[in-house]
Write a protein that holds these residues in place. Structure first.
Motif, mmCIF file in Angstrom:
data_model
loop_
_atom_site.group_PDB
_atom_site.id
_atom_site.type_symbol
_atom_site.label_atom_id
_atom_site.label_comp_id
_atom_site.label_asym_id
_atom_site.label_seq_id
_atom_site.Cartn_x
_atom_site.Cartn_y
_atom_site.Cartn_z
ATOM 1 N N GLY A 176 -5.256 -5.926 4.763
ATOM 2 C CA GLY A 176 -6.181 -5.847 5.892
ATOM 3 C C GLY A 176 -6.828 -4.470 5.944
ATOM 4 O O GLY A 176 -6.147 -3.458 5.871
ATOM 5 N N PHE A 177 -8.138 -4.442 6.067
ATOM 6 C CA PHE A 177 -8.854 -3.164 6.112
ATOM 7 C C PHE A 177 -8.966 -2.687 7.546
ATOM 8 O O PHE A 177 -9.402 -3.443 8.409
ATOM 9 C CB PHE A 177 -10.279 -3.397 5.579
ATOM 10 C CG PHE A 177 -10.596 -2.628 4.338
ATOM 11 C CD1 PHE A 177 -9.649 -2.424 3.361
ATOM 12 C CD2 PHE A 177 -11.872 -2.124 4.126
ATOM 13 C CE1 PHE A 177 -9.949 -1.737 2.196
ATOM 14 C CE2 PHE A 177 -12.191 -1.443 2.968
ATOM 15 C CZ PHE A 177 -11.229 -1.248 2.006
ATOM 16 N N PRO A 178 -8.636 -1.439 7.835
ATOM 17 C CA PRO A 178 -9.010 -0.903 9.147
ATOM 18 C C PRO A 178 -10.537 -0.803 9.223
ATOM 19 O O PRO A 178 -11.209 -0.519 8.230
ATOM 20 C CB PRO A 178 -8.374 0.493 9.167
ATOM 21 C CG PRO A 178 -7.390 0.518 8.052
ATOM 22 C CD PRO A 178 -7.881 -0.469 7.036
ATOM 23 N N GLU A 179 -11.072 -1.033 10.417
ATOM 24 C CA GLU A 179 -12.532 -1.012 10.590
ATOM 25 C C GLU A 179 -13.127 0.358 10.261
ATOM 26 O O GLU A 179 -14.192 0.456 9.649
ATOM 27 C CB GLU A 179 -12.861 -1.402 12.036
ATOM 28 C CG GLU A 179 -14.325 -1.653 12.290
ATOM 29 C CD GLU A 179 -14.571 -2.275 13.652
ATOM 30 O OE1 GLU A 179 -15.713 -2.662 13.905
ATOM 31 O OE2 GLU A 179 -13.616 -2.382 14.458
ATOM 32 N N SER A 180 -12.416 1.423 10.657
ATOM 33 C CA SER A 180 -12.928 2.779 10.403
ATOM 34 C C SER A 180 -13.032 3.051 8.904
ATOM 35 O O SER A 180 -13.976 3.690 8.432
ATOM 36 C CB SER A 180 -12.009 3.816 11.060
ATOM 37 O OG SER A 180 -10.679 3.616 10.618
ATOM 38 N N HIS A 181 -12.078 2.548 8.151
ATOM 39 C CA HIS A 181 -12.059 2.712 6.696
ATOM 40 C C HIS A 181 -13.269 1.980 6.087
ATOM 41 O O HIS A 181 -13.991 2.513 5.240
ATOM 42 C CB HIS A 181 -10.748 2.110 6.184
ATOM 43 C CG HIS A 181 -10.415 2.410 4.771
ATOM 44 N ND1 HIS A 181 -9.458 3.317 4.399
ATOM 45 C CD2 HIS A 181 -10.907 1.902 3.619
ATOM 46 C CE1 HIS A 181 -9.375 3.361 3.074
ATOM 47 N NE2 HIS A 181 -10.249 2.518 2.582
ATOM 48 N N ALA A 182 -13.476 0.742 6.560
ATOM 49 C CA ALA A 182 -14.604 -0.052 6.058
ATOM 50 C C ALA A 182 -15.934 0.625 6.393
ATOM 51 O O ALA A 182 -16.867 0.613 5.592
ATOM 52 C CB ALA A 182 -14.557 -1.461 6.653
#
Length: 213
Positions: A176-182
């Motif tokens: 699962g990707f954190p939104e901030s990372h994406a």
């Protein structure tokens, strides 16, 4: 006299939200760009057809084993293309998932759902996040199953919806990707795509310079 010194061009000088960049990416024309040049990304780009920066954030996060295993990709695309209605079983779920059309794509959304829809405390949601990251090593989401599903059913959600959500969380696993990372990845996608679109000679030189000797 001497010609004026050239003004150094900085990343922050790249104009935001350039339609030509999004048109190029929507054709799947992304060879050499950051993060979206894989075959999977190239096949997703025309289907998702990004039109703004937040679309790139989703593009980066959705072509990942987590959303794919969790069965989130096709519902998101169908909803985005108007082939399936965007529905929310409750106002709480809308709050967490509205920005991704009712489909959980980011790690933060899973934690938000646990807090809003299953009355997890922030501490319990953080334990869930840690278990999601470590489930392959410890078989670790089992203890959360009854807590998450049971509390959602007690609050009036159907067991089918609650079980489906739990399966999606399992699919996230460590992917699962954190939104901030994406979002930080998406910024580099946009910058590299802008150069490819508007300064192809500069882009090619940078690609050649980046090749190992």
């Amino acid at each position: 006299g001497a010609p004026p010194a050239p003004h150094p061009f900085r990343l922050q000088d790249i104009p935001a939200e350039d339609p030509a960049v999004y048109a190029m990416l929507s054709r799947g024309d992304s060879v050499g760009t950051f993060q979206v040049e894989s075959r999977a990304q190239m096949s997703m780009l025309p289907r998702l057809a990004p039109r703004c920066f937040y679309d790139l954030v989703i593009e980066v996060a959705i072509v990942r084993p987590g959303p794919i295993q969790g069965g989130m990709v096709h519902p998101y695309l169908r909803r985005r293309n108007g082939e399936e209605p965007v529905t929310y079983p409750s106002e709480e779920v809308r709050q967490a998932l509205q920005r991704t059309l009712g489909v959980p794509i980011f790690q933060e959304q899973v934690m938000q759902l646990a807090i809003l829809a299953a009355d997890f405390t922030p501490g319990e949601a953080d334990q869930l996040r840690r278990a999601m990251a470590a489930w392959k090593r410890r078989g670790g989401l089992g203890p959360f199953h009854e807590r998450l599903v049971g509390r959602m059913v007690a609050k009036g959600y159907t067991r089918e919806y609650a079980e489906g959500l739990f399966r999606q969380i399992e699919g996230f696993g460590e992917y699962g990707f954190p939104e901030s990372h994406a979002a930080s990845f998406a910024l580099l996608v946009y910058f590299s795509s802008w150069f490819k679109c508007h300064e192809p000679a500069c882009f090619l030189a940078a690609l050649l310079n980046a090749q190992p000797l």
